[in-house]
Enzyme design. Structure first.
Site, short mmCIF file in Angstrom:
data_model
loop_
_atom_site.label_atom_id
_atom_site.label_comp_id
_atom_site.label_asym_id
_atom_site.label_seq_id
_atom_site.Cartn_x
_atom_site.Cartn_y
_atom_site.Cartn_z
N ASP A 202 0.84 -1.26 0.01
CA ASP A 202 0.05 -0.12 -0.06
C ASP A 202 0.80 1.11 0.12
OD1 ASP A 202 -1.57 2.13 0.57
OD2 ASP A 202 -3.15 1.03 1.99
N HIS A 203 1.04 1.78 -1.12
CA HIS A 203 2.18 2.91 -1.27
C HIS A 203 1.91 4.11 -0.45
CE1 HIS A 203 -0.45 4.31 -4.31
NE2 HIS A 203 -0.05 5.52 -4.21
N HIS A 265 -6.30 2.54 1.06
CA HIS A 265 -5.70 3.56 1.51
C HIS A 265 -6.45 4.54 2.53
CE1 HIS A 265 -3.25 3.06 -1.91
NE2 HIS A 265 -3.90 3.73 -2.75
#
Length: 511
Positions: A202-203, A265
């Site tokens: 999950d950047h 996110h």
């Protein structure tokens, strides 16, 4: 006391902060190496890590794709991507050392001969580059290919090394499209790799500002006493994009903004904002506290009133006319895919009972911004007249995740003059102004953590499954009732989103 045969390197003392963490002997294999993610993010991040001296001298990069390339062709592709997208300056000596460890394996995912060549390549690199047999396999491919790839890795003896070696799997979102598919995906991957060897990207969790949420809350004493239902009125978490779907029609249609952003996110940002203090900054302790929060999340009883979905229509953005979602190339004119989603959530625990968390995300909105706004209650009594405070809003602490990373505190102050007039002012902390070093890209941090085996910033499968449990009832409700409300491109979403907060006596922030 160490013996002569077992010397201790003082520079490897975990208490010594003078040197950054450097990955040990290792290599990275990227499946789907010809895609946009690899070209724009992964390859530049590998180069930036090497440029900062954070990769071992013998680091190796292997690309796997359906291309008739030689090793030199692959190295040229990486070179072009680095030149175009790398964050740090290009240095020929760094590039040359990195390029020596680059290999390319042509093939498709169900090709046994290709995976046999991949195994031979890994073994050759172990001898020539000293990788120690340690490899991470980055699956930058659609989820439908995960079962085939991990099964091939196991079949050809690539998923596990010899004693003392490690093999890890790195998986990009989406982690399924609902709870059932997420569980099936987790089961497939865990049959080959142990849960501790699976790193779900999950950047957002690799961004400095997101990590700073924990520092802000738990390294300071001034915020934590206010971080609860006694002082907080509500929390808004926004991720807005000013672009459309671009060339992602095949991926995006049928997925939508809620599945694409809220499920991962935004629920991760909610967990970090609302969690209790962990026992330590280690993966297990962090997951324990995040799961407690996610398990306490409750959807509103009336989903029709407290959730909103929208779809952008034609409008003006950035001074030019842009098409609506249904007019985009590759999109069915009858599509009900949401490009805007907003939902009200509550957390059933002592700290947050009665405090609503409003989550929203969308494409073609007013500007590109991601922020967390903790909005505080108004003072229970004011000695000032109503005319003195008519321009005074609510105190707020806003964490800006992107762009302009930093923190803003909004509070009231007297306006200079003879009258007692109080107006909102802000205090700003900006990363770019306070620190001389620019923030690394999220993928730099995450790739380095994979090579180090540090799982702090990666969601575990329990978090992924719980997030789908939260979102699935919303998606099922939307599938049964109506269509997304249209909103003009360049605005801040459908009118129903404003009405959702207005019913609670609140309004969305304009970032």
């Amino acid at each position: 006391m160490s013996s002569a045969a077992d010397p201790v390197n003082p520079l490897r003392d975990p208490q010594d902060r003078r040197l950054p963490r450097i990955a040990g002997p290792s290599g990275l294999v990227i499946f789907g190496v010809t895609g946009d993610l690899s070209r724009k993010k992964l390859m530049p991040a590998v180069y930036d890590l090497a440029n900062r001296g954070l990769l071992p001298p013998g680091f190796s990069l292997v690309g796997f794709a359906r291309r008739d390339w030689e090793h030199e062709d692959f190295a040229q592709v990486v070179h072009d991507a680095v030149r175009e997208h790398a964050r740090t300056p290009f240095r020929e000596e760094v590039w040359q050392q990195l390029a020596e460890g680059m290999r390319f394996v042509p093939g498709v995912f169900d090709d046994d001969a290709a995976f046999q060549r991949l195994r031979s390549t890994v073994e050759e690199l172990d001898k020539s580059r000293g990788t120690g047999g340690n490899f991470a396999f980055y699956l930058s491919v659609p989820p439908k290919f995960f079962p085939t790839v991990v099964a091939q890795l196991k079949r050809h003896g690539l998923s596990s090394g010899e004693t003392g070696q490690w093999r890890r799997a790195v998986i990009e979102k989406p982690f399924g499209h609902d709870l059932a598919s997420a569980r099936e995906l987790n089961q497939v991957v865990h049959e080959v790799f142990r849960p501790s060897e699976v790193f779900r990207i999950d950047h957002y969790l690799g961004k400095e500002t997101v990590q700073n949420i924990l520092a802000l809350r738990f390294a300071n004493t001034m915020f934590e006493p206010l971080w609860n239902r006694s002082y907080v009125d509500h929390v808004q978490i926004t991720m807005a994009e000013d672009i459309g779907i671009g060339g992602r029609a095949g991926y995006y249609d049928g997925i939508g903004s809620a599945r694409d952003v809220i499920q991962n996110h935004l629920l991760q940002l909610l967990a970090l904002t609302a969690m209790e203090e962990p026992a330590s900054f280690h993966a297990k302790a962090l997951v324990t506290e995040k799961l407690k929060v996610l398990n306490a999340v409750r959807l509103p009883a009336d989903l029709a009133t407290h959730t909103v979905r929208g779809q952008y229509a034609a409008g003006w953005q950035g001074g030019r006319k842009v098409p609506g979602y249904l007019d985009e190339e590759g999109i069915d004119s009858e599509s009900t895919t949401d490009t805007f989603a907003a939902v009200k959530l509550e957390i059933d625990n002592r700290r947050w009972a009665g405090v609503p968390f409003y989550l929203r995300t969308g494409k073609r909105l007013g500007r590109r911004v991601t922020e967390i706004a903790v909005v505080f209650q108004r003072a229970p009594h004011s000695p000032f007249g109503t005319t003195d405070t008519q321009e005074l809003g609510q105190n707020a602490l806003v964490i800006r995740v992107q762009p302009d990373e930093g923190v803003t505190i909004r509070f009231g102050s007297k306006v200079p003059g003879t009258q007692m007039e109080i107006r909102d002012v802000t205090m700003d902390f900006a990363y770019g102004e306070s620190f001389t070093e620019s923030s690394p890209e999220a993928y730099e941090r995450l790739i380095l953590d994979v090579l180090l085996g540090d799982a702090n910033l990666f969601p575990r499968h329990q978090e992924v499954e719980r997030s789908w449990e939260i979102l699935d009832p919303v998606e099922e409700h939307w599938a049964r009732y109506g269509r997304p409300e249209q909103y003009p491109a360049g605005t801040w979403g459908p009118r129903a989103a404003d009405e959702m907060l207005a019913r609670d006596g609140r309004s969305w922030r304009r970032p």
